[in-house]
Scaffold this active site. Structure first.
Site, PDB file in Angstrom:
ATOM      1  N   HIS A 517       0.832  -1.202   0.000  1.00  0.00           N
ATOM      2  CA  HIS A 517       0.000   0.000   0.000  1.00  0.00           C
ATOM      3  C   HIS A 517       0.870   1.257   0.000  1.00  0.00           C
ATOM      4  O   HIS A 517       0.692   2.148  -0.837  1.00  0.00           O
ATOM      5  CB  HIS A 517      -0.902  -0.012   1.237  1.00  0.00           C
ATOM      6  CG  HIS A 517      -1.802   1.168   1.360  1.00  0.00           C
ATOM      7  ND1 HIS A 517      -3.135   1.141   1.009  1.00  0.00           N
ATOM      8  CD2 HIS A 517      -1.572   2.437   1.801  1.00  0.00           C
ATOM      9  CE1 HIS A 517      -3.673   2.331   1.223  1.00  0.00           C
ATOM     10  NE2 HIS A 517      -2.735   3.135   1.705  1.00  0.00           N
ATOM     11  N   GLU A 518       1.805   1.320   0.926  1.00  0.00           N
ATOM     12  CA  GLU A 518       2.652   2.514   1.012  1.00  0.00           C
ATOM     13  C   GLU A 518       3.544   2.654  -0.211  1.00  0.00           C
ATOM     14  O   GLU A 518       3.846   3.766  -0.656  1.00  0.00           O
ATOM     15  CB  GLU A 518       3.482   2.488   2.300  1.00  0.00           C
ATOM     16  CG  GLU A 518       2.670   2.477   3.580  1.00  0.00           C
ATOM     17  CD  GLU A 518       1.613   3.571   3.646  1.00  0.00           C
ATOM     18  OE1 GLU A 518       1.809   4.652   3.039  1.00  0.00           O
ATOM     19  OE2 GLU A 518       0.572   3.354   4.295  1.00  0.00           O
ATOM     20  N   HIS A 521       1.713   4.443  -2.895  1.00  0.00           N
ATOM     21  CA  HIS A 521       1.819   5.896  -2.711  1.00  0.00           C
ATOM     22  C   HIS A 521       3.175   6.387  -3.219  1.00  0.00           C
ATOM     23  O   HIS A 521       3.279   7.432  -3.891  1.00  0.00           O
ATOM     24  CB  HIS A 521       1.693   6.257  -1.233  1.00  0.00           C
ATOM     25  CG  HIS A 521       0.302   6.313  -0.710  1.00  0.00           C
ATOM     26  ND1 HIS A 521      -0.702   7.018  -1.335  1.00  0.00           N
ATOM     27  CD2 HIS A 521      -0.253   5.768   0.415  1.00  0.00           C
ATOM     28  CE1 HIS A 521      -1.811   6.906  -0.635  1.00  0.00           C
ATOM     29  NE2 HIS A 521      -1.577   6.157   0.424  1.00  0.00           N
ATOM     30  N   HIS A 524       3.403   6.701  -6.923  1.00  0.00           N
ATOM     31  CA  HIS A 524       2.648   7.867  -7.376  1.00  0.00           C
ATOM     32  C   HIS A 524       3.526   9.122  -7.280  1.00  0.00           C
ATOM     33  O   HIS A 524       3.506   9.997  -8.155  1.00  0.00           O
ATOM     34  CB  HIS A 524       1.392   8.019  -6.515  1.00  0.00           C
ATOM     35  CG  HIS A 524       0.324   8.851  -7.122  1.00  0.00           C
ATOM     36  ND1 HIS A 524      -0.819   9.218  -6.450  1.00  0.00           N
ATOM     37  CD2 HIS A 524       0.202   9.420  -8.351  1.00  0.00           C
ATOM     38  CE1 HIS A 524      -1.584   9.946  -7.227  1.00  0.00           C
ATOM     39  NE2 HIS A 524      -0.986  10.095  -8.384  1.00  0.00           N
TER      40      HIS A 524
END
Length: 741
Positions: A517-518, A521, A524
């Protein structure tokens, strides 16, 4: 060892003493204020004040040059304050915390001044009014100007002077209160220790006992340092000495495996009453850690700020910058999704209750849920988180994660090794770190072009805020006039179980999901090709869409091919066996109904307390939470539960009236991933399309546009319902089957 590019502009953490950071932050604010002082008023046409009537108009070209120069000046503040904020989260101590809080009002005052600075605002108006000039600007610059004007309006630029002053005071007080709220949670979490007796250890796993023993060593050192225990008393304690704490790895280990129900209830009570009226701990100054009054004051100030700007309540103000159009739309979305999830959630609860009876628990309580859920997993799926933990050693998971993103996006990740045992021969190859556990990596494109760099700080420790997050410390940015460019750099932070007993950190699958998940980020932030800092990477992305890339990345940790790349037994090297893989995948939607209702409970509570007029006091806040639980939850919560007092996301983070974003973005991510399901989850063509339409463009286009450019249509909830294990036939009768606007 490869030479580090100067465009990474890495931080020398050996030179980040509080006194140094104080000087740098103060100087950066002073320099920026000096620029604002010298920025003369200009004519913009209508509605010009008497002061501005004597000023000469300027061209759109000059207006843009002034804006670009101001952005460049602010890099120094972004950097110095970013370092201080980061250290306050990962290496907090009295000196760092004191400086952080001391500078907050000064930073808030500066931010408010910028947002209300008429000469600066007018330069944006000059550009917007020159439609021909605006049209020829690159899309990223146009989007940055559009968002800046919106930010000015939400900062009170149009308010009369007296109301601007009031707005500034509110902003300053809010920043301080949010910091205190966060401090209280950290202090409350780390103040709690519970030495355990041998009879309380039954059921705990080997890794759990190692965590408790490690906490025991820290406990003894702390008690010895404070004089609470003498060396002789320390020596007399059992070896190993087991101590329970509220740090997440320890808390989860106890709540999931401890057979002693009384111990689980004791720890649960301590965790859910942190920073509340039931918490008797105090900070270093002897002050109460109770967040109750702070919460009411924060809501009061937010409502005042919103109403100054013409909004009925803070929720309306928050949604004005998001994809969702209104409070009613978000509430409908949440309640409709709850309707979809409730039948499955009731089945989840019945399954737990039936199993609980086998363990002589006739009245299932919240402190039993994780324990009984683990028993169900073991019996129904032959799956234990502890049994699969050895198959996910962190180094293997990281290597596999890097292999996955290489297949998807053609990028390569290389660690910049900088171990203490190595001799570093050049300052251009050394990477300064804030802690020995930290690792630094560089990201390269298929043609070996350096894209950026990131730090991993993944283990729990004292002085470190709980949870996991990505901090986009440094954005991709170019300033041609100064011949200056910087590559994106970010911090990815977790609180995983550290290496113990000579073995590397072994992750549960839940922790694997968190890492993915991190990293989503992080991609991105790092893969952006936008060089206008305000809309590069995650910057400028609507808050209810910013979780799309992170939740999207989680899918590869649930795929059999992906799991094969990230799993390898820590001792034998064998991949996750097929029976355990099958069990893991079969259990993917285990308890998904109850978990969805829990997220909706938090999101609806957040939305309603910020939409309520008149503003709620602490009693009203708790009453609203109870009301939401009555509507949404299917399992009773103890009256003493004060979850809200530790809800940092909304009281000390950026999620106020926006916690729904997790579910909103989950809808987007599920629909985006369905394209890979249709055409191959490692399809490099689709991977490149996602990179180019979502990751590379950052906030330079509206999130809705980016999504539709990738998917070829508006978002649909169908994939979310399918991924969650909810029955699709239920969807056809609700508004959730419509497209997201």
């Amino acid at each position: 060892m490869p030479t580090l590019s100067p465009d990474l502009r890495l931080v020398d953490f050996a030179d980040t003493a509080p006194s140094t950071l104080q000087t740098e932050v103060t100087a950066a604010i002073d320099n920026a204020n000096l620029f604002l002082d010298q920025l003369v008023a200009i004519k913009t046409g209508d509605n010009v004040s008497a002061e501005q009537m004597s000023a000469e108009p300027i061209s759109a070209e000059q207006a843009l040059a002034d804006i670009i120069e101001f952005d460049y000046i602010n890099l120094a503040l972004d950097r110095s304050w970013g370092i201080l904020s980061h250290l306050n989260s990962v290496m907090s101590n009295d000196d760092i915390r004191h400086l952080h809080h001391e500078l907050l009002p000064k930073l808030s005052a500066y931010g408010t001044r910028v947002g209300q600075h008429q000469p600066l605002f007018m330069r944006y108006q000059v550009i917007v009014n020159d439609t021909a000039f605006l049209a020829q600007l690159e899309p990223a610059r146009r989007r940055a100007i559009e968002l800046a004007i919106q930010s000015f309006e939400l900062s009170g630029v149009a308010l009369p002077k007296a109301e601007q002053d009031k707005f500034a005071a509110i902003q300053s007080e809010l920043s301080t209160l949010s910091a205190i709220f966060s401090d209280n949670i950290l202090d409350a979490t780390q103040s709690y220790t519970l030495p355990l007796k041998p009879e309380q250890l039954a059921g705990l796993t080997e890794s759990g006992l190692a965590l408790l023993a490690d906490a025991g060593e820290q406990y003894k050192a702390h008690e010895l340092e404070n004089g609470a225990l003498t060396p002789a008393e320390i020596d007399a304690l059992p070896q190993p000495y087991y101590v329970a704490t509220l740090n997440i790895p320890v808390y989860i280990a106890v709540m999931t495996y401890a057979d002693n129900r009384e111990l689980r209830e004791t720890l649960y009570h301590a965790y859910v009453t942190r920073a509340s009226e039931f918490d008797t701990h105090t900070n270093a100054k002897g002050e109460s850690l109770n967040n109750a009054n702070i919460m009411g004051k924060i809501l009061q100030l937010r409502e005042q700020k919103a109403q100054l700007l013409g909004f009925a309540n803070y929720a309306e103000m928050s949604l004005s910058t998001k994809m969702a159009d209104s409070v009613a739309e978000v509430e409908t979305f949440l309640r409709s999704l709850a309707t979809q999830a409730t039948p499955t959630a009731k089945q989840d609860l019945a399954q737990l209750q039936d199993t609980a009876k086998e363990y002589d628990i006739s009245d299932l309580q919240p402190w039993d849920s994780a324990y009984i859920a683990e028993k169900v997993k073991q019996s129904k799926f032959s799956l234990s988180q502890e049994e699969i933990r050895p198959y996910f050693p962190l180094p293997k998971v990281i290597d596999g994660l890097f292999a996955i993103v290489k297949r998807l996006y053609g990028i390569t990740v290389r660690e910049q090794h900088n171990r203490d045992t190595e001799v570093v021969t050049s300052q251009h190859t050394a990477v300064s770190r804030w802690h020995d556990d930290v690792r630094f990596y560089q990201l390269f494109d298929a043609n070996n072009t350096l894209l950026g760099g990131f730090y991993f700080d993944l283990f729990a420790r004292n002085g470190k805020r709980g949870g996991a997050w990505m901090s986009g410390f440094q954005s991709r940015y170019v300033h041609d006039e100064q011949d200056y460019q910087q590559l994106p750099v970010c911090f990815m932070v977790g609180n995983f179980t550290p290496a113990l007993d000579g073995k590397p950190s072994l992750l549960t699958h839940d922790e694997v999901i968190t890492l993915f998940h991190e990293f989503g980020h992080g991609l991105h932030h790092l893969l952006t090709q936008v060089t206008v800092g305000d809309v590069a990477g995650v910057n400028g992305v609507e808050w209810d869409a910013v979780e799309l890339p992170s939740q999207f990345m989680e899918n590869w940790a649930w795929d059999a091919e992906g799991i094969a790349l990230i799993s390898s037994h820590v001792e034998t090297g064998e991949p996750l066996p097929k029976d355990k893989l099958d069990a893991l995948l079969a259990a993917k939607n285990f308890q998904s109904g109850m978990q969805t209702l829990r997220q909706i409970e938090f999101a609806l509570f957040d939305l309603l307390i910020h939409a309520h007029t008149p503003v709620l006091d602490y009693t009203g806040i708790i009453a609203t939470l109870d009301s939401v639980r009555s509507d949404i939850a299917i399992m009773d919560t103890p009256d003493y539960n004060r979850f809200a007092n530790g809800f940092s996301h909304i009281f000390a983070g950026g999620y106020a009236a926006g916690y729904y974003s997790y579910k909103w973005a989950e809808l987007l991510s599920a629909d985006a991933f369905s394209k890979f399901e249709e055409e191959g989850i490692f399809n490099p063509i689709i991977g490149n399309a996602f990179r180019e339409t979502i990751l590379a463009v950052g906030g330079s286009l509206p999130a809705k546009t980016n999504f539709e450019n990738f998917r070829g249509r508006s978002a649909s909830i169908d994939a979310l319902l399918r991924h969650s294990g909810f029955h699709h036939e239920q969807a056809t009768n609700t508004s959730l089957n419509s497209k997201v606007s």
